[in-house]
Design an enzyme around this catalytic site. Structure first.
Site, PDB file in Angstrom:
ATOM      1  N   ARG A   1      27.928 -30.589 -95.739  1.00 25.14           N
ATOM      2  CA  ARG A   1      28.302 -31.240 -97.005  1.00 25.14           C
ATOM      3  C   ARG A   1      29.809 -31.365 -97.161  1.00 25.14           C
ATOM      4  NH1 ARG A   1      23.661 -28.728-100.974  1.00 25.14           N
ATOM      5  NH2 ARG A   1      22.257 -30.501-100.667  1.00 25.14           N
TER       6      ARG A   1
ATOM      7  N   LYS B   1       2.831 -32.348 -99.275  1.00 28.37           N
ATOM      8  CA  LYS B   1       1.908 -32.604-100.376  1.00 28.37           C
ATOM      9  C   LYS B   1       2.065 -33.958-101.048  1.00 28.37           C
ATOM     10  CE  LYS B   1       2.818 -28.693-102.550  1.00 28.37           C
ATOM     11  NZ  LYS B   1       2.776 -27.788-103.663  1.00 28.37           N
TER      12      LYS B   1
ATOM     13  N   GLY C   1      15.162 -33.407 -97.039  1.00 17.57           N
ATOM     14  CA  GLY C   1      15.809 -32.360 -96.265  1.00 17.57           C
ATOM     15  C   GLY C   1      15.100 -32.049 -94.960  1.00 17.57           C
TER      16      GLY C   1
ATOM     17  N   GLY D   1      16.930 -33.544-103.658  1.00 16.85           N
ATOM     18  CA  GLY D   1      16.348 -33.971-104.939  1.00 16.85           C
ATOM     19  C   GLY D   1      16.842 -35.345-105.358  1.00 16.85           C
TER      20      GLY D   1
HETATM   21  P1  ADP Z   1      11.145 -33.649 -96.891  1.00 13.94           P
HETATM   22  O1  ADP Z   1      11.951 -32.394 -97.110  1.00 13.94           O
HETATM   23  O2  ADP Z   1      11.650 -34.455 -95.739  1.00 13.94           O
HETATM   24  O3  ADP Z   1      11.001 -34.455 -98.145  1.00 13.94           O
HETATM   25  P2  ADP Z   1       8.662 -32.253 -97.306  1.00 13.94           P
HETATM   26  O4  ADP Z   1       9.413 -31.113 -97.897  1.00 13.94           O
HETATM   27  O5  ADP Z   1       7.849 -33.097 -98.219  1.00 13.94           O
HETATM   28  O6  ADP Z   1       9.669 -33.192 -96.479  1.00 13.94           O
HETATM   29  O7  ADP Z   1       7.668 -31.723 -96.206  1.00 13.94           O
HETATM   30  C1  ADP Z   1       8.064 -31.053 -95.065  1.00 13.94           C
HETATM   31  C2  ADP Z   1       7.053 -30.065 -94.600  1.00 13.94           C
HETATM   32  O8  ADP Z   1       5.759 -30.631 -94.463  1.00 13.94           O
HETATM   33  C3  ADP Z   1       7.409 -29.532 -93.238  1.00 13.94           C
HETATM   34  O9  ADP Z   1       7.831 -28.200 -93.369  1.00 13.94           O
HETATM   35  C4  ADP Z   1       6.134 -29.670 -92.418  1.00 13.94           C
HETATM   36  O10 ADP Z   1       5.834 -28.513 -91.655  1.00 13.94           O
HETATM   37  C5  ADP Z   1       5.077 -29.883 -93.473  1.00 13.94           C
HETATM   38  N1  ADP Z   1       3.912 -30.620 -92.940  1.00 13.94           N
HETATM   39  C6  ADP Z   1       3.911 -31.793 -92.301  1.00 13.94           C
HETATM   40  N2  ADP Z   1       2.667 -32.118 -91.896  1.00 13.94           N
HETATM   41  C7  ADP Z   1       1.861 -31.120 -92.287  1.00 13.94           C
HETATM   42  C8  ADP Z   1       0.457 -30.861 -92.132  1.00 13.94           C
HETATM   43  N3  ADP Z   1      -0.349 -31.718 -91.518  1.00 13.94           N
HETATM   44  N4  ADP Z   1      -0.021 -29.717 -92.662  1.00 13.94           N
HETATM   45  C9  ADP Z   1       0.783 -28.842 -93.281  1.00 13.94           C
HETATM   46  N5  ADP Z   1       2.113 -29.029 -93.457  1.00 13.94           N
HETATM   47  C10 ADP Z   1       2.646 -30.156 -92.958  1.00 13.94           C
HETATM   48 MG    MG Z   2      11.425 -30.519 -98.049  1.00  8.24          MG
END
Ligand code: ADP
Ligand code: MG
Length: 399
Positions: free
Chosen positions: A37, A204, A356, A379
């Site tokens: 950052r 999710k 992230g 965020g």
């Molecule tokens: P970002 O930070 O890029 O927005 P998220 O925080 O929404 O992404 O999600 C990232 C997490 O989702 C990762 O830690 C990954 O391990 C998990 N993930 C991805 N696919 C699956 C899956 N099929 N089942 C459980 N967890 C998953």
């Molecule tokens: Mg995340």
């Protein structure tokens, strides 16, 4: 709606207030574990110096709820790291207001750099920073001639140090980092070159409902992998075994699939494990044959092929959310193949990563230089992708 940027100002001998996002991760001993950052704000800081401005920097760091939090969240080590990075003294002033700060600013010469203490120290006294206290915004604004906001990571919050100052100063402009985030994310959402493909994933559905809804309105195709795919598969009537599924979101997923009119692509297959474990036995399963005792932890090879085919003709891509549990080698392939497919269409197409963990995946595969833009905000980029107006950006003056 073009925003004024730091390029539009004459900075010579001006007291330039620069709001940066130096909310860096710190180790227990107070050392900085990742200075990404700080590095991301260097172009703006170097520019202010080169133009002969007096750079007055400030940021929040962590959360300040008690007097003790102050000791572990001082900006002092950040000022020291910045000084190393720009190879120039950074005068650190360990307060957020008062005579010592005002005197130090009065003594600055053209090209000098000063950093004052964590803006959230003001939160101990009635959350003045986080609640955008009017007096505080006015006071900070009074310390400078012009204001440069380069803190994208805070842009989804209306705080005194971004929105408050902007409202109380003659010039409030975007720094280069904020400008880049607006140009890429804002540009993709407002005026994408088509085909525009959104790739969503992560754990999710519930974290990203509004992102899905907003991108469904704008994108030509929405590819969904990762954990969130199973709620959609469930909505289509598939059994998903022990996969991550949000039963209270199945109806919503049904609605989204209907609205989407074929825009949503889930692929055909998954890589399953018997357990959420790096050493678990894996299998490739079509959607209609996921056994009750297995969980989907990555997109499968046929899905990868389908996603690659769609990506190959895209002109704009926004990617938010890993396609599988990329942290485990056995389940990294889907995320890696998507990253490689995006690296392939760059620079002909505009490729943007938000989130992230998605950014961490790109870094893991060493592909950072093969993307048009990797957002620095967690965020903030999520809310931007949701189609929300970010107060920190809205407060920057129009050109
Ligand atoms: P970002 O930070 O890029 O927005 P998220 O925080 O929404 O992404 O999600 C990232 C997490 O989702 C990762 O830690 C990954 O391990 C998990 N993930 C991805 N696919 C699956 C899956 N099929 N089942 C459980 N967890 C998953
Ligand atoms: Mg995340």
């Amino acid at each position: 709606m073009a925003k004024k940027t730091v390029r539009d100002l004459n900075l010579k001998d001006k007291k330039v207030l620069v709001r940066v996002d130096f909310n860096v991760p710190l180790a227990k001993d107070g050392s900085i574990t990742d200075d990404t950052r700080i590095v991301a704000a260097l172009p703006t800081i170097e520019y202010v110096i080169a133009q002969g401005g007096k750079a007055i920097l400030f940021s929040h760091l962590g959360r300040i709820k008690t007097e003790e939090d102050k000791a572990t969240n001082s900006m002092k080590p950040v000022a020291e790291r910045l000084s190393q990075l720009i190879n120039k003294p950074v005068k650190f002033v360990g307060v957020t207001r008062g005579k010592a700060l005002e005197d130090a600013i009065a003594e600055m010469k053209s090209g000098d750099v000063l950093m004052f203490e964590n803006t959230r120290f003001e939160d101990l006294d009635g959350n003045k920073e986080s609640k955008n206290n009017d007096e505080l915004g006015k006071y900070w604004a009074s310390l400078g001639d012009v204001f440069v906001n380069d803190a994208f990571g805070t842009a989804h919050r209306a705080h005194a140090s971004n929105v408050g100052i902007s409202a109380n100063i003659k010039e409030a402009v975007a720094g280069f980092l904020l400008e880049k985030e607006i140009n890429f994310i804002g540009g993709a959402l407002e005026n994408p070159k088509r085909p525009f493909v959104a790739i969503l994933g992560g754990a999710k559905v519930s974290d990203k409902i509004e992102v899905i809804q907003n991108l469904l309105k704008i994108a030509d195709k929405v590819l969904i992998g990762g954990g969130m795919a199973f709620t959609f598969l469930k909505a289509q009537g598939f059994e998903v075994g022990k996969s991550l599924v949000e039963l209270d979101k199945v109806d919503l997923a049904k609605e989204l699939l209907e609205q989407a009119n074929g825009k949503i692509e889930l692929g055909f297959d998954v890589v399953t494990g018997k357990a959420f474990d790096a050493n678990t036995e894996t299998n490739v399963r079509d959607f209609d044959s996921i056994p009750a005792d297995e969980m989907g932890l990555d997109i499968g090879p046929k899905t990868v092929e389908r996603f690659k085919e769609i990506i190959s003709s895209a002109q704009t891509v926004v990617w938010n959310g890993p396609q599988g549990v990329f942290e485990m080698e056995k389940f990294e392939n889907g995320t890696k193949q998507v990253a490689l497919a995006l690296a392939e269409i760059f620079p002909n197409a505009t490729t943007i990563v938000g989130g992230g963990d998605s950014a961490a995946a790109v870094a893991k595969f060493d592909l950072e230089s093969k993307f048009s833009h990797i957002s620095t905000g967690g965020g903030a980029s999520l809310e931007y992708l949701e189609g929300k107006v970010l107060p920190g950006i809205a407060a920057v003056h129009e050109a």
